[in-house]
Motif scaffolding. Structure first.
Motif, PDB file in Angstrom:
ATOM      1  N   ASN A  90       0.848  -1.189   0.000  1.00 32.39           N
ATOM      2  CA  ASN A  90       0.000   0.000   0.000  1.00 32.39           C
ATOM      3  C   ASN A  90       0.886   1.242   0.000  1.00 32.39           C
ATOM      4  OD1 ASN A  90      -1.640   2.259   1.322  1.00 32.39           O
ATOM      5  ND2 ASN A  90      -3.220   0.676   1.106  1.00 32.39           N
ATOM      6  N   GLN A 100       0.290   4.447   0.109  1.00 35.36           N
ATOM      7  CA  GLN A 100      -0.012   5.499   1.076  1.00 35.36           C
ATOM      8  C   GLN A 100       0.430   5.093   2.482  1.00 35.36           C
ATOM      9  OE1 GLN A 100      -4.181   6.132   0.435  1.00 35.36           O
ATOM     10  NE2 GLN A 100      -3.872   7.432  -1.345  1.00 35.36           N
ATOM     11  N   SER A 101       0.243   3.819   2.825  1.00 33.46           N
ATOM     12  CA  SER A 101       0.707   3.330   4.128  1.00 33.46           C
ATOM     13  C   SER A 101       2.228   3.418   4.217  1.00 33.46           C
ATOM     14  CB  SER A 101       0.260   1.885   4.350  1.00 33.46           C
ATOM     15  OG  SER A 101      -1.128   1.807   4.520  1.00 33.46           O
ATOM     16  N   TYR A 132      -3.309  -6.170   5.232  1.00 32.30           N
ATOM     17  CA  TYR A 132      -3.401  -4.935   4.456  1.00 32.30           C
ATOM     18  C   TYR A 132      -4.786  -4.709   3.854  1.00 32.30           C
ATOM     19  CZ  TYR A 132       1.422  -3.880   5.263  1.00 32.30           C
ATOM     20  OH  TYR A 132       2.593  -3.558   5.883  1.00 32.30           O
ATOM     21  N   ASP A 179      -6.394   0.914   4.090  1.00 25.03           N
ATOM     22  CA  ASP A 179      -7.026   2.180   3.711  1.00 25.03           C
ATOM     23  C   ASP A 179      -7.879   2.732   4.847  1.00 25.03           C
ATOM     24  OD1 ASP A 179      -5.867   2.245   1.243  1.00 25.03           O
ATOM     25  OD2 ASP A 179      -7.552   1.335   0.192  1.00 25.03           O
ATOM     26  N   ARG A 180      -8.541   1.871   5.584  1.00 21.29           N
ATOM     27  CA  ARG A 180      -9.357   2.342   6.710  1.00 21.29           C
ATOM     28  C   ARG A 180      -8.473   2.952   7.805  1.00 21.29           C
ATOM     29  NH1 ARG A 180     -14.468   0.683   5.944  1.00 21.29           N
ATOM     30  NH2 ARG A 180     -14.672  -0.842   4.279  1.00 21.29           N
ATOM     31  N   LEU A 192      -5.873   4.651   7.356  1.00 20.15           N
ATOM     32  CA  LEU A 192      -5.401   5.975   6.960  1.00 20.15           C
ATOM     33  C   LEU A 192      -6.269   7.083   7.545  1.00 20.15           C
ATOM     34  CD1 LEU A 192      -4.512   5.298   3.215  1.00 20.15           C
ATOM     35  CD2 LEU A 192      -2.910   5.694   5.092  1.00 20.15           C
ATOM     36  N   ASN A 228     -16.940   2.574  -0.587  1.00 19.75           N
ATOM     37  CA  ASN A 228     -15.680   3.031  -1.174  1.00 19.75           C
ATOM     38  C   ASN A 228     -15.717   4.520  -1.517  1.00 19.75           C
ATOM     39  OD1 ASN A 228     -14.449   0.555  -1.024  1.00 19.75           O
ATOM     40  ND2 ASN A 228     -15.167  -0.109  -3.050  1.00 19.75           N
ATOM     41  N   ASN A 254     -13.123   6.994   0.037  1.00 18.65           N
ATOM     42  CA  ASN A 254     -12.237   7.748  -0.850  1.00 18.65           C
ATOM     43  C   ASN A 254     -12.367   9.247  -0.609  1.00 18.65           C
ATOM     44  OD1 ASN A 254     -11.158   5.509  -2.087  1.00 18.65           O
ATOM     45  ND2 ASN A 254     -12.739   5.426  -3.673  1.00 18.65           N
ATOM     46  N   LEU A 257     -10.414  10.019   2.505  1.00 20.67           N
ATOM     47  CA  LEU A 257      -8.978   9.954   2.233  1.00 20.67           C
ATOM     48  C   LEU A 257      -8.516  11.169   1.433  1.00 20.67           C
ATOM     49  CD1 LEU A 257      -8.571   6.158   1.373  1.00 20.67           C
ATOM     50  CD2 LEU A 257      -7.936   7.318   3.482  1.00 20.67           C
TER      51      LEU A 257
END
Length: 462
Positions: A116, A118-119, A322, A326-327, A329, A397, A401, A404
């Motif tokens: 990921n 962004q991670s 992983y 996203d969650r 973040l 999503n 999104n 994010l």
């Protein structure tokens, strides 16, 4: 002129406790505190402190001639904070000498670069802040966990603003090329690459105390002589290893620290210098692109990521971990985020490997790879339940999104504002300096004695 770049990694495993299926939902603490304290205290006493004291003596003896670089994982720093703060204090003392550079690496010592983007970016930025906090240095050279690298990872690192990166001088990547040059990322040419000399590094970290090795015993003068005999145009000698090699992998009784301490004097006799990674990246030009389409590392004979992701169990655990990246973040729960850092650590997947290895693998509490997998998946099941309670799967999503995007935009705004604040601070400091200079000048003019008017010349008529 040849130069040696000496670098040490400092990372400490976070030991997970035995966690049963029936603990899921009732026990949210996953760690073996006793084993964590025991292991970090042991490694600090047997390796870190003796090695750092030796490096400090070398700097005192040789001044600015001798230089060394370190990288510390954030999770490793947290363990040192709790159980061996004297190690961090010694590193801070070394930082003040001006002969030590600290690099950036993923805070978790994890594999986020493979999962990921962004991670991974957040992992790197978080560690940069930690290094700034402890050592008042802002890293400009990076290294990934276990020197993991590919063209894509290099592009991610370059996008974060780093000027250079350390990785492995693997034969299957270099081919006929030598690791003794500076290269650059194939798809991000601004990022320079420093490649570990596998043989010279492993002679110290893996073979030094092996009486059956043909190079045993290894002496500092002979070691430096090998470097001096390299072709004249091969000037960059990168010797990278874990700091624990000094005292753990190679016991102190092997005289490993005496060997290390003798290196600068022997190098000086041969006209060989020492440099930090940043000095090399800033002064030495790249000789060309390094094409690394597939991921490499410094682990095992294959020099790839198969020790972490080589079997179905490892890949399943990795994908499940992983799946909530996203969650997280948008997470602001400190306990959740600390668990996230600890569960990302690469050793959790290493314990599940079924590969044979030339380097002994201590699986700790686990009887084998399936035992490690089962325990980790039980913990991961509880962790993901907690994440879903805070940030439900019902968040679609589009909504996720949107959140994010808002977070990223806020981050960009903060960066812009920080730059503007720094610009205004610099302008204010310049104004205050000019005002102070003006005041000093006025004060000096007042204190100065008044000049006497010239005596009037008498004329004949007076």
């Amino acid at each position: 002129m040849k130069t040696i770049c000496l670098y040490f990694e400092i990372h400490q495993i976070i030991h997970l406790k035995r966690y049963r299926f029936f603990d899921i939902g009732t026990d949210h603490y996953y760690y073996d505190d006793y084993e964590n304290e025991r292991s970090i205290s042991d490694i600090a006493e047997r390796s870190y402190m003796p090695a750092l004291n030796t490096l400090e003596q070398m700097i005192k003896e040789h001044g600015q001639y001798f230089k060394v670089a370190f990288s510390l994982s954030g999770t490793g720093i947290e363990q040192l904070e709790m159980h061996a703060p004297q190690v961090l204090e010694k590193l801070q003392d070394l930082a003040k000498t001006g002969c030590v550079e600290f690099l950036a690496e993923p805070y978790s010592h994890g594999l986020s670069s493979l999962a990921n983007e962004q991670s991974f970016a957040r992992d790197m930025k978080k560690q940069v802040q930690k290094i700034e906090e402890y050592f008042q240095q802002t890293p400009v050279v990076a290294r990934n966990s276990s020197l993991i690298y590919s063209d894509d990872i290099g592009a991610q690192i370059a996008a974060l603003g780093f000027k250079g990166m350390l990785t492995e001088g693997a034969k299957h990547v270099l081919g006929w090329k030598s690791p003794h040059y500076v290269y650059n990322c194939n798809i991000a040419p601004s990022l320079k690459l420093l490649l570990r000399d596998v043989e010279l590094s492993d002679d110290i970290s893996l073979r030094f105390n092996n009486a059956e090795w043909e190079g045993y015993p290894l002496f500092a003068d002979a070691y430096v002589e090998r470097i001096a005999r390299l072709p004249e145009e091969e000037q960059i000698i990168n010797i990278f290893m874990e700091l624990s090699a000094l005292g753990i992998a190679q016991p102190l009784s092997s005289n490993i620290l005496e060997f290390l301490r003798a290196l600068p004097a022997c190098a000086k006799e041969k006209g060989i210098t020492f440099s930090t990674p940043t000095e090399i990246c800033m002064k030495v030009k790249s000789v060309g692109n390094l094409d690394v389409p597939d991921t490499l590392s410094w682990v095992d004979e294959e020099r790839d990521v198969s020790c972490w992701l080589g079997n179905a169990m490892q890949r399943e655990a990795f994908q499940k971990l992983y799946s909530v990246a996203d969650r997280l973040l948008i997470a602001d729960d400190p306990r959740i985020m600390q668990d996230w850092d600890y569960l990302q650590a690469s050793n959790n997947f290493r314990f599940m490997t079924t590969k044979p290895s030339n380097v002994g693998l201590d699986r700790g509490i686990y009887s084998g790879p399936f035992d490690a997998f089962t325990n980790y998946m039980n913990i991961l099941g509880d962790f993901i339940n907690r994440v879903n309670q805070l940030y439900p799967e019902e968040i679609d999503n589009e909504e996720l999104n949107s959140l994010l995007t808002t977070i990223r935009n806020q981050g960009d705004e903060i960066v812009i504002k920080d730059k503007e604040i720094e610009r205004l601070k610099a302008k204010l400091a310049k104004f205050e300096s000019a005002e102070e200079t003006s005041k000093d000048k006025k004060s000096a003019d007042k204190k100065a004695p008044a000049k006497k008017a010239p005596a009037k010349k008498k004329t004949d008529g007076e």
